[in-house]
Write an enzyme that holds these catalytic residues in place. Structure first.
Site, PDB file in Angstrom:
ATOM      1  N   GLY A  46       0.834  -1.200   0.000  1.00 25.20           N
ATOM      2  CA  GLY A  46       0.000   0.000   0.000  1.00 25.20           C
ATOM      3  C   GLY A  46       0.864   1.243   0.000  1.00 25.20           C
ATOM      4  O   GLY A  46       2.033   1.198   0.389  1.00 25.20           O
ATOM      5  N   GLN A  51       3.104  10.095   1.271  1.00 27.22           N
ATOM      6  CA  GLN A  51       4.398   9.407   1.314  1.00 27.22           C
ATOM      7  C   GLN A  51       5.282   9.772   0.124  1.00 27.22           C
ATOM      8  O   GLN A  51       6.494   9.607   0.173  1.00 27.22           O
ATOM      9  CB  GLN A  51       4.206   7.881   1.343  1.00 27.22           C
ATOM     10  N   CYS A  88       6.311  -0.055   7.361  1.00 30.76           N
ATOM     11  CA  CYS A  88       5.879   1.103   6.578  1.00 30.76           C
ATOM     12  C   CYS A  88       7.069   1.584   5.748  1.00 30.76           C
ATOM     13  O   CYS A  88       8.177   1.700   6.269  1.00 30.76           O
ATOM     14  CB  CYS A  88       5.414   2.209   7.528  1.00 30.76           C
ATOM     15  N   LEU A  89       6.827   1.852   4.486  1.00 35.06           N
ATOM     16  CA  LEU A  89       7.913   2.322   3.613  1.00 35.06           C
ATOM     17  C   LEU A  89       8.481   3.652   4.094  1.00 35.06           C
ATOM     18  O   LEU A  89       9.613   3.992   3.786  1.00 35.06           O
ATOM     19  CB  LEU A  89       7.413   2.460   2.166  1.00 35.06           C
ATOM     20  N   HIS A 130      -4.193   1.405   7.531  1.00 29.84           N
ATOM     21  CA  HIS A 130      -2.833   1.961   7.643  1.00 29.84           C
ATOM     22  C   HIS A 130      -2.676   3.158   6.703  1.00 29.84           C
ATOM     23  O   HIS A 130      -2.149   4.198   7.083  1.00 29.84           O
ATOM     24  CB  HIS A 130      -1.824   0.846   7.308  1.00 29.84           C
ATOM     25  N   GLU A 131      -3.187   3.017   5.474  1.00 31.23           N
ATOM     26  CA  GLU A 131      -3.028   4.105   4.484  1.00 31.23           C
ATOM     27  C   GLU A 131      -3.903   5.310   4.843  1.00 31.23           C
ATOM     28  O   GLU A 131      -3.497   6.459   4.649  1.00 31.23           O
ATOM     29  CB  GLU A 131      -3.347   3.612   3.073  1.00 31.23           C
ATOM     30  N   HIS A 134      -2.138   7.470   7.183  1.00 33.10           N
ATOM     31  CA  HIS A 134      -1.181   8.374   6.525  1.00 33.10           C
ATOM     32  C   HIS A 134      -1.855   9.681   6.103  1.00 33.10           C
ATOM     33  O   HIS A 134      -1.267  10.749   6.195  1.00 33.10           O
ATOM     34  CB  HIS A 134      -0.575   7.720   5.280  1.00 33.10           C
TER      35      HIS A 134
HETATM   36 NI    NI Z   1       2.940   3.297   5.687  1.00 35.23          NI
END
Ligand code: NI
Length: 161
Positions: A46, A51, A88-89, A130-131, A134
């Site tokens: 995702g 991000q 998480c990236l 999760h997204e 963000h």
């Molecule tokens: Ni993330």
């Protein structure tokens, strides 16, 4: 197409509340294309627009049920709770146990500016939550108990530099 640069903690943009879109224009369609490329290039499940430096409420997800592109996603109902270790990236090298709903209904706008309401469960439901976090400036680090924020686990130190 190509990959976009992924912002990492503590980039202040990750803490901003992203804004809703009235409609999807060609500009957003292009951005979403890049977001999908970037997610796959980094083996993510995702990715949210902030991000990659854009404070708009757009997410892409590909966990278990195929590729999803959502604009203005909003959770309208939730069922069950369970914990999952999430990465998480934008928080490289860190895994955090996060408690989230197991089944959710989400309203969102699709690429054709149509409003939609869909239900999700399993990993896909977790990733969507999760997204959405963000988009509200929330990171997995916020789910750590306060003492773990102060005293990182051995092996986590590198990520905090
Ligand atoms: Ni993330």
């Amino acid at each position: 197409m190509g990959s976009l640069h992924i912002r990492t903690y503590p980039d202040p943009l990750l803490r901003k509340k992203s804004r809703e879109l009235l409609q999807v224009t060609d500009e957003e369609k292009e951005l979403i294309g890049y977001m999908v490329e970037t997610m796959y290039a980094n083996r993510g499940v995702g990715l949210a627009a902030p991000q990659v430096g854009v404070a708009k409420r757009i997410i892409v997800v590909d966990a278990q049920t195929g590729l999803l592109k959502m604009i203005n996603p909003r959770m309208v109902s939730a069922k069950g709770m369970s914990s999952l270790e999430e990465g998480c990236l934008s928080v490289p090298g860190r895994l955090v146990e996060v408690r989230r709903a197991e089944e959710i209904s989400v309203s969102f706008m699709d690429m054709d500016n149509k409003e939609s309401l869909k239900s999700f469960k399993g990993l896909t439901a977790k990733v969507i939550q999760h997204e959405i976090d963000h988009l509200d400036g929330k990171l997995i680090l916020d789910y750590l108990p306060w003492y773990r924020r102060l005293l990182p686990k051995r092996g986590d130190v590198k990520c905090l530099q």
